[in-house]
Design an enzyme around this catalytic site. Sequence first.
Site, PDB file in Angstrom:
ATOM      1  N   ASP A   1      17.669  -1.539  -2.645  1.00  0.00           N
ATOM      2  CA  ASP A   1      17.140  -1.587  -1.284  1.00  0.00           C
ATOM      3  C   ASP A   1      17.138  -3.018  -0.748  1.00  0.00           C
ATOM      4  O   ASP A   1      17.470  -3.264   0.412  1.00  0.00           O
ATOM      5  CB  ASP A   1      15.709  -1.040  -1.234  1.00  0.00           C
ATOM      6  CG  ASP A   1      15.611   0.423  -1.616  1.00  0.00           C
ATOM      7  OD1 ASP A   1      16.663   1.090  -1.705  1.00  0.00           O
ATOM      8  OD2 ASP A   1      14.483   0.888  -1.830  1.00  0.00           O
TER       9      ASP A   1
ATOM     10  N   SER B   1       5.547   0.165   1.859  1.00  0.00           N
ATOM     11  CA  SER B   1       5.743  -0.944   0.925  1.00  0.00           C
ATOM     12  C   SER B   1       7.226  -0.976   0.546  1.00  0.00           C
ATOM     13  O   SER B   1       7.936   0.028   0.690  1.00  0.00           O
ATOM     14  CB  SER B   1       4.866  -0.766  -0.319  1.00  0.00           C
ATOM     15  OG  SER B   1       5.301   0.339  -1.072  1.00  0.00           O
ATOM     16  N   GLY B   2       7.678  -2.119   0.063  1.00  0.00           N
ATOM     17  CA  GLY B   2       9.091  -2.264  -0.296  1.00  0.00           C
ATOM     18  C   GLY B   2       9.593  -1.192  -1.245  1.00  0.00           C
ATOM     19  O   GLY B   2      10.584  -0.506  -0.960  1.00  0.00           O
TER      20      GLY B   2
ATOM     21  N   ASP C   1      11.678  -1.726   2.742  1.00  0.00           N
ATOM     22  CA  ASP C   1      12.883  -2.550   2.919  1.00  0.00           C
ATOM     23  C   ASP C   1      13.946  -1.770   3.687  1.00  0.00           C
ATOM     24  O   ASP C   1      14.618  -2.316   4.568  1.00  0.00           O
ATOM     25  CB  ASP C   1      13.450  -2.988   1.560  1.00  0.00           C
ATOM     26  CG  ASP C   1      12.495  -3.858   0.768  1.00  0.00           C
ATOM     27  OD1 ASP C   1      11.670  -4.568   1.378  1.00  0.00           O
ATOM     28  OD2 ASP C   1      12.573  -3.830  -0.474  1.00  0.00           O
TER      29      ASP C   1
ATOM     30  N   HIS D   1       7.896 -10.723  -1.812  1.00  0.00           N
ATOM     31  CA  HIS D   1       7.633 -10.189  -3.147  1.00  0.00           C
ATOM     32  C   HIS D   1       6.265 -10.703  -3.606  1.00  0.00           C
ATOM     33  O   HIS D   1       5.744 -11.692  -3.074  1.00  0.00           O
ATOM     34  CB  HIS D   1       8.720 -10.640  -4.123  1.00  0.00           C
ATOM     35  CG  HIS D   1       9.990  -9.871  -3.982  1.00  0.00           C
ATOM     36  ND1 HIS D   1      11.220 -10.409  -4.285  1.00  0.00           N
ATOM     37  CD2 HIS D   1      10.236  -8.593  -3.579  1.00  0.00           C
ATOM     38  CE1 HIS D   1      12.164  -9.502  -4.085  1.00  0.00           C
ATOM     39  NE2 HIS D   1      11.584  -8.399  -3.649  1.00  0.00           N
TER      40      HIS D   1
ATOM     41  N   ARG E   1      22.295  -7.313   3.057  1.00  0.00           N
ATOM     42  CA  ARG E   1      23.662  -7.045   3.521  1.00  0.00           C
ATOM     43  C   ARG E   1      23.660  -6.676   5.006  1.00  0.00           C
ATOM     44  O   ARG E   1      24.464  -7.182   5.795  1.00  0.00           O
ATOM     45  CB  ARG E   1      24.302  -5.926   2.687  1.00  0.00           C
ATOM     46  CG  ARG E   1      25.767  -5.668   3.055  1.00  0.00           C
ATOM     47  CD  ARG E   1      26.439  -4.636   2.148  1.00  0.00           C
ATOM     48  NE  ARG E   1      25.753  -3.354   2.148  1.00  0.00           N
ATOM     49  CZ  ARG E   1      25.017  -2.876   1.129  1.00  0.00           C
ATOM     50  NH1 ARG E   1      24.887  -3.571   0.019  1.00  0.00           N
ATOM     51  NH2 ARG E   1      24.424  -1.705   1.225  1.00  0.00           N
TER      52      ARG E   1
ATOM     53  N   THR F   1       2.183  -4.095   2.047  1.00  0.00           N
ATOM     54  CA  THR F   1       1.260  -5.022   1.387  1.00  0.00           C
ATOM     55  C   THR F   1       1.272  -6.382   2.065  1.00  0.00           C
ATOM     56  O   THR F   1       0.222  -6.980   2.292  1.00  0.00           O
ATOM     57  CB  THR F   1       1.612  -5.159  -0.109  1.00  0.00           C
ATOM     58  OG1 THR F   1       1.727  -3.853  -0.677  1.00  0.00           O
ATOM     59  CG2 THR F   1       0.546  -5.929  -0.858  1.00  0.00           C
ATOM     60  N   THR F   2       2.449  -6.858   2.418  1.00  0.00           N
ATOM     61  CA  THR F   2       2.551  -8.138   3.113  1.00  0.00           C
ATOM     62  C   THR F   2       1.873  -8.053   4.475  1.00  0.00           C
ATOM     63  O   THR F   2       1.083  -8.925   4.845  1.00  0.00           O
ATOM     64  CB  THR F   2       4.032  -8.549   3.278  1.00  0.00           C
ATOM     65  OG1 THR F   2       4.626  -8.669   1.977  1.00  0.00           O
ATOM     66  CG2 THR F   2       4.165  -9.860   4.026  1.00  0.00           C
TER      67      THR F   2
ATOM     68  N   HIS G   1      13.539  -1.757  -7.061  1.00  0.00           N
ATOM     69  CA  HIS G   1      14.185  -1.337  -5.813  1.00  0.00           C
ATOM     70  C   HIS G   1      15.207  -2.383  -5.348  1.00  0.00           C
ATOM     71  O   HIS G   1      15.418  -2.576  -4.160  1.00  0.00           O
ATOM     72  CB  HIS G   1      13.124  -1.074  -4.735  1.00  0.00           C
ATOM     73  CG  HIS G   1      12.294  -2.265  -4.383  1.00  0.00           C
ATOM     74  ND1 HIS G   1      11.369  -2.805  -5.229  1.00  0.00           N
ATOM     75  CD2 HIS G   1      12.264  -3.018  -3.264  1.00  0.00           C
ATOM     76  CE1 HIS G   1      10.806  -3.850  -4.655  1.00  0.00           C
ATOM     77  NE2 HIS G   1      11.336  -4.001  -3.462  1.00  0.00           N
TER      78      HIS G   1
ATOM     79  N   ASP H   1      11.335 -13.256  -4.924  1.00  0.00           N
ATOM     80  CA  ASP H   1      11.091 -13.813  -6.252  1.00  0.00           C
ATOM     81  C   ASP H   1      12.400 -13.662  -7.021  1.00  0.00           C
ATOM     82  O   ASP H   1      12.707 -12.586  -7.535  1.00  0.00           O
ATOM     83  CB  ASP H   1       9.960 -13.053  -6.941  1.00  0.00           C
ATOM     84  CG  ASP H   1       9.704 -13.550  -8.363  1.00  0.00           C
ATOM     85  OD1 ASP H   1      10.353 -14.532  -8.787  1.00  0.00           O
ATOM     86  OD2 ASP H   1       8.857 -12.957  -9.046  1.00  0.00           O
TER      87      ASP H   1
ATOM     88  N   THR I   1       6.527  -5.157   5.571  1.00  0.00           N
ATOM     89  CA  THR I   1       6.271  -4.154   4.561  1.00  0.00           C
ATOM     90  C   THR I   1       4.756  -4.077   4.350  1.00  0.00           C
ATOM     91  O   THR I   1       4.026  -5.012   4.666  1.00  0.00           O
ATOM     92  CB  THR I   1       7.014  -4.487   3.254  1.00  0.00           C
ATOM     93  OG1 THR I   1       6.763  -5.850   2.916  1.00  0.00           O
ATOM     94  CG2 THR I   1       8.514  -4.248   3.390  1.00  0.00           C
TER      95      THR I   1
ATOM     96  N   LYS J   1       3.743 -13.961  -2.089  1.00  0.00           N
ATOM     97  CA  LYS J   1       2.772 -13.589  -1.053  1.00  0.00           C
ATOM     98  C   LYS J   1       1.893 -14.769  -0.649  1.00  0.00           C
ATOM     99  O   LYS J   1       1.578 -14.927   0.535  1.00  0.00           O
ATOM    100  CB  LYS J   1       1.937 -12.401  -1.508  1.00  0.00           C
ATOM    101  CG  LYS J   1       2.787 -11.130  -1.569  1.00  0.00           C
ATOM    102  CD  LYS J   1       2.008  -9.907  -1.263  1.00  0.00           C
ATOM    103  CE  LYS J   1       2.773  -8.632  -1.525  1.00  0.00           C
ATOM    104  NZ  LYS J   1       4.049  -8.485  -0.883  1.00  0.00           N
TER     105      LYS J   1
END
Length: 129
Positions: A92, A56-57, A62, A10, A98, A38-39, A89, A82, A36, A14
Amino acid sequence: MDVRMALVAHDAAKATMLSLASEYMDVLRACRVCATRTTGKMLSERLALDVECLHSGPRGGDIQIAARIAGGLIDALIFLRDPLAAHPHQADVSALLRLSDLANVVCATNEATARVVLDALRCARTAGA
Protein backbone atom coordinates in the site's frame (compact mmCIF):
# COMPACT_ATOMS: atom_id res chain seq x y z
CA MET A 1 -4.19 29.35 -0.38
CA ASP A 2 -6.35 26.28 -0.74
CA VAL A 3 -3.81 23.46 -0.66
CA ARG A 4 -5.14 19.96 -0.10
CA MET A 5 -2.54 18.24 2.08
CA ALA A 6 -2.31 14.60 3.17
CA LEU A 7 -0.28 13.71 6.26
CA VAL A 8 0.96 10.23 7.11
CA ALA A 9 3.55 9.13 9.67
CA HIS A 10 4.79 5.70 10.60
CA ASP A 11 4.86 5.09 14.36
CA ALA A 12 8.58 5.89 14.72
CA ALA A 13 8.00 9.23 12.95
CA LYS A 14 4.88 10.40 14.78
CA ALA A 15 6.83 12.59 17.23
CA THR A 16 8.56 14.28 14.29
CA MET A 17 5.20 14.85 12.59
CA LEU A 18 3.81 16.38 15.78
CA SER A 19 6.81 18.68 16.09
CA LEU A 20 6.60 19.76 12.43
CA ALA A 21 2.87 20.35 12.63
CA SER A 22 3.31 22.43 15.77
CA GLU A 23 6.00 24.55 14.11
CA TYR A 24 3.99 25.02 10.90
CA MET A 25 0.49 25.43 12.35
CA ASP A 26 0.00 28.68 10.41
CA VAL A 27 0.57 26.81 7.15
CA LEU A 28 -1.47 23.73 8.04
CA ARG A 29 -4.43 25.76 9.27
CA ALA A 30 -4.57 27.40 5.83
CA CYS A 31 -4.70 23.96 4.15
CA ARG A 32 -7.39 21.32 3.87
CA VAL A 33 -5.73 18.46 5.74
CA CYS A 34 -6.51 14.77 5.67
CA ALA A 35 -4.48 12.08 7.39
CA THR A 36 -4.41 8.45 8.25
CA ARG A 37 -6.37 7.78 11.45
CA THR A 38 -3.69 7.60 14.13
CA THR A 39 -1.68 10.49 12.74
CA GLY A 40 -4.78 12.62 12.23
CA LYS A 41 -6.17 11.87 15.67
CA MET A 42 -2.85 12.78 17.27
CA LEU A 43 -2.70 16.12 15.42
CA SER A 44 -6.33 16.89 16.13
CA GLU A 45 -6.17 16.08 19.84
CA ARG A 46 -2.76 17.56 20.65
CA LEU A 47 -2.78 20.62 18.39
CA ALA A 48 -6.48 21.20 17.75
CA LEU A 49 -5.75 21.00 14.02
CA ASP A 50 -8.78 20.43 11.81
CA VAL A 51 -7.98 17.08 10.19
CA GLU A 52 -10.17 14.73 8.19
CA CYS A 53 -9.19 11.32 9.56
CA LEU A 54 -9.25 8.42 7.12
CA HIS A 55 -8.58 4.77 8.00
CA SER A 56 -5.27 3.85 9.62
CA GLY A 57 -2.53 2.94 7.15
CA PRO A 58 -2.70 -0.83 7.68
CA ARG A 59 -6.51 -0.72 7.37
CA GLY A 60 -6.54 1.06 4.02
CA GLY A 61 -5.76 4.69 4.85
CA ASP A 62 -2.74 4.78 2.53
CA ILE A 63 -4.95 3.47 -0.28
CA GLN A 64 -7.64 6.06 0.50
CA ILE A 65 -5.05 8.81 0.13
CA ALA A 66 -3.72 7.18 -3.05
CA ALA A 67 -7.25 7.18 -4.48
CA ARG A 68 -7.58 10.90 -3.71
CA ILE A 69 -4.26 11.55 -5.41
CA ALA A 70 -5.40 9.57 -8.47
CA GLY A 71 -8.60 11.64 -8.48
CA GLY A 72 -6.69 14.92 -8.40
CA LEU A 73 -7.89 15.70 -4.86
CA ILE A 74 -4.49 16.01 -3.12
CA ASP A 75 -1.89 18.69 -3.89
CA ALA A 76 0.83 17.68 -1.43
CA LEU A 77 1.72 14.61 0.62
CA ILE A 78 3.94 14.53 3.67
CA PHE A 79 4.65 10.90 4.51
CA LEU A 80 7.21 10.57 7.28
CA ARG A 81 8.33 6.98 6.86
CA ASP A 82 10.37 4.66 9.03
CA PRO A 83 12.86 3.24 6.53
CA LEU A 84 14.33 0.81 9.07
CA ALA A 85 11.17 -1.13 9.86
CA ALA A 86 9.29 -3.68 7.81
CA HIS A 87 5.63 -2.81 7.36
CA PRO A 88 2.95 -5.42 6.68
CA HIS A 89 1.18 -3.02 4.34
CA GLN A 90 4.31 -2.13 2.31
CA ALA A 91 2.46 -2.76 -0.94
CA ASP A 92 0.00 0.00 0.00
CA VAL A 93 2.86 2.36 0.85
CA SER A 94 4.51 1.63 -2.49
CA ALA A 95 1.24 2.24 -4.35
CA LEU A 96 0.75 5.56 -2.56
CA LEU A 97 4.25 6.77 -3.43
CA ARG A 98 3.97 5.51 -7.02
CA LEU A 99 0.67 7.37 -7.52
CA SER A 100 2.11 10.57 -6.07
CA ASP A 101 4.91 10.31 -8.64
CA LEU A 102 2.49 9.54 -11.49
CA ALA A 103 0.21 12.44 -10.55
CA ASN A 104 3.18 14.80 -10.04
CA VAL A 105 2.03 15.53 -6.47
CA VAL A 106 4.52 17.20 -4.15
CA CYS A 107 5.73 14.41 -1.86
CA ALA A 108 8.01 14.69 1.17
CA THR A 109 9.11 11.44 2.80
CA ASN A 110 11.42 12.76 5.50
CA GLU A 111 11.72 15.73 7.83
CA ALA A 112 14.11 17.71 5.62
CA THR A 113 11.90 17.60 2.53
CA ALA A 114 8.79 18.21 4.63
CA ARG A 115 10.39 21.42 5.91
CA VAL A 116 11.15 22.53 2.35
CA VAL A 117 7.52 21.95 1.32
CA LEU A 118 6.10 23.68 4.38
CA ASP A 119 8.54 26.61 4.07
CA ALA A 120 7.55 27.05 0.42
CA LEU A 121 3.87 27.06 1.38
CA ARG A 122 4.59 29.57 4.15
CA CYS A 123 6.38 31.85 1.67
CA ALA A 124 3.52 31.55 -0.82
CA ARG A 125 1.03 32.33 1.91
CA THR A 126 3.03 35.35 3.04
CA ALA A 127 3.28 36.57 -0.54
CA GLY A 128 -0.46 36.16 -0.93
CA ALA A 129 -0.20 33.49 -3.63
